[in-house]
Motif scaffolding. Structure first.
Motif, PDB file in Angstrom:
ATOM      1  N   ARG A  47      27.849  54.593 -12.744  1.00  0.00           N
ATOM      2  CA  ARG A  47      27.335  55.559 -13.755  1.00  0.00           C
ATOM      3  C   ARG A  47      27.513  55.023 -15.063  1.00  0.00           C
ATOM      4  O   ARG A  47      28.681  54.109 -15.502  1.00  0.00           O
ATOM      5  CB  ARG A  47      28.281  56.758 -13.823  1.00  0.00           C
ATOM      6  CG  ARG A  47      28.362  57.599 -12.724  1.00  0.00           C
ATOM      7  CD  ARG A  47      28.194  59.073 -12.521  1.00  0.00           C
ATOM      8  NE  ARG A  47      26.621  59.509 -13.103  1.00  0.00           N
ATOM      9  CZ  ARG A  47      25.566  59.552 -12.372  1.00  0.00           C
ATOM     10  NH1 ARG A  47      25.618  59.163 -10.887  1.00  0.00           N
ATOM     11  NH2 ARG A  47      24.466  59.921 -12.630  1.00  0.00           N
ATOM     12  N   VAL A  48      26.325  54.962 -15.934  1.00  0.00           N
ATOM     13  CA  VAL A  48      26.390  54.193 -17.164  1.00  0.00           C
ATOM     14  C   VAL A  48      26.349  55.121 -18.281  1.00  0.00           C
ATOM     15  O   VAL A  48      25.357  56.149 -18.340  1.00  0.00           O
ATOM     16  CB  VAL A  48      25.045  53.440 -17.116  1.00  0.00           C
ATOM     17  CG1 VAL A  48      24.884  52.537 -18.424  1.00  0.00           C
ATOM     18  CG2 VAL A  48      25.165  52.318 -15.832  1.00  0.00           C
ATOM     19  N   PHE A  49      27.235  54.844 -19.239  1.00  0.00           N
ATOM     20  CA  PHE A  49      27.200  55.607 -20.593  1.00  0.00           C
ATOM     21  C   PHE A  49      26.720  54.959 -21.646  1.00  0.00           C
ATOM     22  O   PHE A  49      27.423  53.582 -21.882  1.00  0.00           O
ATOM     23  CB  PHE A  49      28.584  56.280 -20.795  1.00  0.00           C
ATOM     24  CG  PHE A  49      28.954  57.443 -19.682  1.00  0.00           C
ATOM     25  CD1 PHE A  49      28.875  58.695 -19.721  1.00  0.00           C
ATOM     26  CD2 PHE A  49      29.563  56.975 -18.418  1.00  0.00           C
ATOM     27  CE1 PHE A  49      29.028  59.388 -18.873  1.00  0.00           C
ATOM     28  CE2 PHE A  49      29.685  57.775 -17.476  1.00  0.00           C
ATOM     29  CZ  PHE A  49      29.520  59.059 -17.700  1.00  0.00           C
ATOM     30  N   LEU A  50      25.813  55.285 -22.325  1.00  0.00           N
ATOM     31  CA  LEU A  50      25.142  54.804 -23.808  1.00  0.00           C
ATOM     32  C   LEU A  50      25.761  55.825 -24.955  1.00  0.00           C
ATOM     33  O   LEU A  50      25.351  56.938 -25.039  1.00  0.00           O
ATOM     34  CB  LEU A  50      23.862  54.745 -23.702  1.00  0.00           C
ATOM     35  CG  LEU A  50      23.095  54.103 -24.966  1.00  0.00           C
ATOM     36  CD1 LEU A  50      23.346  52.645 -25.150  1.00  0.00           C
ATOM     37  CD2 LEU A  50      21.693  54.346 -24.702  1.00  0.00           C
ATOM     38  N   ASN A  51      26.692  55.261 -25.572  1.00  0.00           N
ATOM     39  CA  ASN A  51      27.242  55.969 -26.647  1.00  0.00           C
ATOM     40  C   ASN A  51      27.699  57.243 -26.151  1.00  0.00           C
ATOM     41  O   ASN A  51      27.538  58.293 -27.002  1.00  0.00           O
ATOM     42  CB  ASN A  51      26.257  55.884 -27.946  1.00  0.00           C
ATOM     43  CG  ASN A  51      25.939  54.628 -28.564  1.00  0.00           C
ATOM     44  OD1 ASN A  51      26.869  53.780 -28.413  1.00  0.00           O
ATOM     45  ND2 ASN A  51      24.827  54.529 -29.102  1.00  0.00           N
ATOM     46  N   GLY A  52      28.715  57.222 -25.074  1.00  0.00           N
ATOM     47  CA  GLY A  52      28.890  58.590 -24.413  1.00  0.00           C
ATOM     48  C   GLY A  52      27.933  59.548 -23.759  1.00  0.00           C
ATOM     49  O   GLY A  52      28.478  60.285 -23.101  1.00  0.00           O
ATOM     50  N   GLU A  53      26.776  59.117 -23.865  1.00  0.00           N
ATOM     51  CA  GLU A  53      25.910  59.795 -22.955  1.00  0.00           C
ATOM     52  C   GLU A  53      25.788  59.137 -21.669  1.00  0.00           C
ATOM     53  O   GLU A  53      25.341  57.975 -21.649  1.00  0.00           O
ATOM     54  CB  GLU A  53      24.416  60.203 -23.774  1.00  0.00           C
ATOM     55  CG  GLU A  53      23.135  60.398 -22.993  1.00  0.00           C
ATOM     56  CD  GLU A  53      21.816  60.389 -23.626  1.00  0.00           C
ATOM     57  OE1 GLU A  53      21.979  59.798 -24.804  1.00  0.00           O
ATOM     58  OE2 GLU A  53      20.994  60.562 -22.850  1.00  0.00           O
ATOM     59  N   ASP A  54      25.465  60.081 -20.482  1.00  0.00           N
ATOM     60  CA  ASP A  54      25.123  59.285 -19.118  1.00  0.00           C
ATOM     61  C   ASP A  54      23.747  59.202 -19.208  1.00  0.00           C
ATOM     62  O   ASP A  54      22.973  60.260 -19.050  1.00  0.00           O
ATOM     63  CB  ASP A  54      25.691  60.623 -18.355  1.00  0.00           C
ATOM     64  CG  ASP A  54      25.774  60.001 -16.700  1.00  0.00           C
ATOM     65  OD1 ASP A  54      24.923  59.057 -16.629  1.00  0.00           O
ATOM     66  OD2 ASP A  54      26.050  60.548 -15.768  1.00  0.00           O
ATOM     67  N   VAL A  55      23.556  58.015 -19.024  1.00  0.00           N
ATOM     68  CA  VAL A  55      21.717  57.674 -18.871  1.00  0.00           C
ATOM     69  C   VAL A  55      21.740  56.991 -17.652  1.00  0.00           C
ATOM     70  O   VAL A  55      20.574  56.422 -17.453  1.00  0.00           O
ATOM     71  CB  VAL A  55      21.685  56.522 -20.253  1.00  0.00           C
ATOM     72  CG1 VAL A  55      21.612  57.310 -21.433  1.00  0.00           C
ATOM     73  CG2 VAL A  55      22.579  55.262 -20.085  1.00  0.00           C
ATOM     74  N   SER A  56      22.739  57.179 -16.822  1.00  0.00           N
ATOM     75  CA  SER A  56      22.319  56.527 -15.347  1.00  0.00           C
ATOM     76  C   SER A  56      21.204  57.053 -14.613  1.00  0.00           C
ATOM     77  O   SER A  56      20.567  56.022 -14.050  1.00  0.00           O
ATOM     78  CB  SER A  56      23.393  56.815 -14.359  1.00  0.00           C
ATOM     79  OG  SER A  56      24.781  57.338 -14.993  1.00  0.00           O
ATOM     80  N   ALA A  57      20.490  58.148 -14.706  1.00  0.00           N
ATOM     81  CA  ALA A  57      19.227  58.396 -14.341  1.00  0.00           C
ATOM     82  C   ALA A  57      18.190  57.850 -15.076  1.00  0.00           C
ATOM     83  O   ALA A  57      17.102  57.204 -14.505  1.00  0.00           O
ATOM     84  CB  ALA A  57      19.121  59.980 -13.902  1.00  0.00           C
ATOM     85  N   ALA A  58      18.040  57.813 -16.120  1.00  0.00           N
ATOM     86  CA  ALA A  58      17.279  57.494 -17.289  1.00  0.00           C
ATOM     87  C   ALA A  58      16.893  55.936 -17.229  1.00  0.00           C
ATOM     88  O   ALA A  58      15.681  55.730 -17.478  1.00  0.00           O
ATOM     89  CB  ALA A  58      17.443  57.845 -18.795  1.00  0.00           C
ATOM     90  N   ILE A  59      17.982  55.287 -16.820  1.00  0.00           N
ATOM     91  CA  ILE A  59      17.580  53.738 -16.601  1.00  0.00           C
ATOM     92  C   ILE A  59      17.101  53.209 -15.409  1.00  0.00           C
ATOM     93  O   ILE A  59      16.806  52.201 -15.396  1.00  0.00           O
ATOM     94  CB  ILE A  59      18.819  52.983 -17.261  1.00  0.00           C
ATOM     95  CG1 ILE A  59      19.898  53.263 -16.020  1.00  0.00           C
ATOM     96  CG2 ILE A  59      19.142  53.190 -18.562  1.00  0.00           C
ATOM     97  CD1 ILE A  59      21.283  52.306 -16.266  1.00  0.00           C
ATOM     98  N   ARG A  60      17.105  54.027 -14.333  1.00  0.00           N
ATOM     99  CA  ARG A  60      16.870  53.749 -13.147  1.00  0.00           C
ATOM    100  C   ARG A  60      15.509  53.959 -12.800  1.00  0.00           C
ATOM    101  O   ARG A  60      15.074  54.875 -11.735  1.00  0.00           O
ATOM    102  CB  ARG A  60      17.758  54.131 -11.974  1.00  0.00           C
ATOM    103  CG  ARG A  60      19.295  53.280 -12.404  1.00  0.00           C
ATOM    104  CD  ARG A  60      20.059  53.454 -11.098  1.00  0.00           C
ATOM    105  NE  ARG A  60      21.531  53.147 -11.695  1.00  0.00           N
ATOM    106  CZ  ARG A  60      21.745  51.762 -11.806  1.00  0.00           C
ATOM    107  NH1 ARG A  60      20.882  50.852 -11.755  1.00  0.00           N
ATOM    108  NH2 ARG A  60      22.973  51.192 -12.473  1.00  0.00           N
ATOM    109  N   THR A  61      14.447  53.853 -13.467  1.00  0.00           N
ATOM    110  CA  THR A  61      13.060  54.093 -13.142  1.00  0.00           C
ATOM    111  C   THR A  61      12.249  52.635 -13.235  1.00  0.00           C
ATOM    112  O   THR A  61      12.775  51.757 -13.989  1.00  0.00           O
ATOM    113  CB  THR A  61      12.313  55.071 -14.218  1.00  0.00           C
ATOM    114  OG1 THR A  61      12.445  54.523 -15.665  1.00  0.00           O
ATOM    115  CG2 THR A  61      13.305  56.293 -14.564  1.00  0.00           C
ATOM    116  N   PRO A  62      11.255  52.689 -12.633  1.00  0.00           N
ATOM    117  CA  PRO A  62      10.342  51.357 -12.653  1.00  0.00           C
ATOM    118  C   PRO A  62      10.051  51.222 -14.012  1.00  0.00           C
ATOM    119  O   PRO A  62       9.993  49.969 -14.475  1.00  0.00           O
ATOM    120  CB  PRO A  62       9.087  51.731 -11.683  1.00  0.00           C
ATOM    121  CG  PRO A  62       9.745  52.613 -10.795  1.00  0.00           C
ATOM    122  CD  PRO A  62      10.792  53.605 -11.619  1.00  0.00           C
ATOM    123  N   ALA A  63       9.653  52.241 -14.915  1.00  0.00           N
ATOM    124  CA  ALA A  63       9.279  51.984 -16.169  1.00  0.00           C
ATOM    125  C   ALA A  63      10.486  51.086 -17.172  1.00  0.00           C
ATOM    126  O   ALA A  63      10.271  50.209 -17.831  1.00  0.00           O
ATOM    127  CB  ALA A  63       8.734  53.258 -17.027  1.00  0.00           C
TER     128      ALA A  63
END
Ligand code: DC
Length: 224
Positions: free
Chosen positions: A80-96
């Motif tokens: 799980r990846v947090f960017l400045n406290g926000e869970d961005v795990s799903a947002a970063i794992r797209t082909p785009a």
């Protein structure tokens, strides 16, 4: 005092099975799994959200200085990846986002920042570091280096399956085109290009299942 645990590096092109294998290796060795692609993806997301022009070094530096990244291992899923406290795990794992990550990863300021962070995470050893330049640039002294490859067709097939399992749409031809372009860009860039370290063990996983790859790696390390 107990000797430090070693660093294991696993590099290779997209879709070669690095994440699956690295997670399995980390679990078997009781090491920390370091997903450096996730770090480049998270930086890509931050750069996109703030509409940073990569040519504007001052703006990019400001953006990078403000980034706080946390990677939390998750037993059942990707890290799980947090960017400045926000869970961005799903947002970063797209082909785009993969394409955006590839673009930002050619930037020297971005590489400098993430290389430093990755070395800090690995300073006491005991990690399985996955990426493109783990064995060549970030951890050149690592005692165990692997370069995992597979044919583009097989990699595209695996990527489609992975995306579909997550409920995302996946068009085989589109994914194959993206993989070929991303690998070309990642391996032709001037800084830390994708290539096997001179002392890496190269494994073609096209016809191997993950268990076979892990067994091979553990045997190579004298752990099986
Ligand atoms: O492994 P991945 O698909 O999540 O990586 C996304 C992009 O990040 C990849 O196309 C290139 C870049 N990357 C890199 O340049 N160096 C790394 N160590 C890891 C990833």
């Amino acid at each position: 005092m107990a000797a430090e645990e070693p660093i294991v590096t696993i590099d290779g092109p997209s879709g070669a099975g690095k994440s699956t294998i690295s997670r399995m290796m980390a679990a078997r060795l009781h090491f920390t799994y370091l997903d450096t692609g996730a770090m480049y993806r998270a930086v890509g997301l931050a750069v996109e959200r703030h509409s940073i022009d990569l040519a504007d070094s001052a703006a990019l530096k400001g953006c990078l200085d403000a980034i706080r990244l946390e990677l939390l291992p998750n037993a059942h899923d990707d890290v799980r990846v947090f960017l400045n406290g926000e869970d961005v795990s799903a947002a970063i794992r797209t082909p785009a986002m993969a394409m955006v990550a590839s673009r930002v990863s050619a930037n020297p300021l971005v590489r400098e920042k993430l290389t430093e962070l990755q070395r800090a995470i690995g300073q006491h050893g005991g990690i399985v570091a996955e990426g493109r330049d783990m064995g060549t640039v970030v951890f050149p002294a690592a005692p165990y280096k692997f370069y995992l490859d597979a044919s583009p067709a097989e990699r595209a097939r695996r990527r489609c399956e992975q995306l579909r399992q997550k409920g995302q749409e996946a068009d085989y031809q589109e994914i194959l085109d993206q993989i070929v372009k991303r690998d070309y860009d990642d391996s032709k860039r001037a800084l830390a290009p994708l290539k096997p370290a001179a002392d890496a063990v190269i494994i073609d996983s096209s016809a191997m299942d993950p268990e076979a790859v892990v067994a091979f790696m553990l045997r190579h390390m004298g752990k099986a």
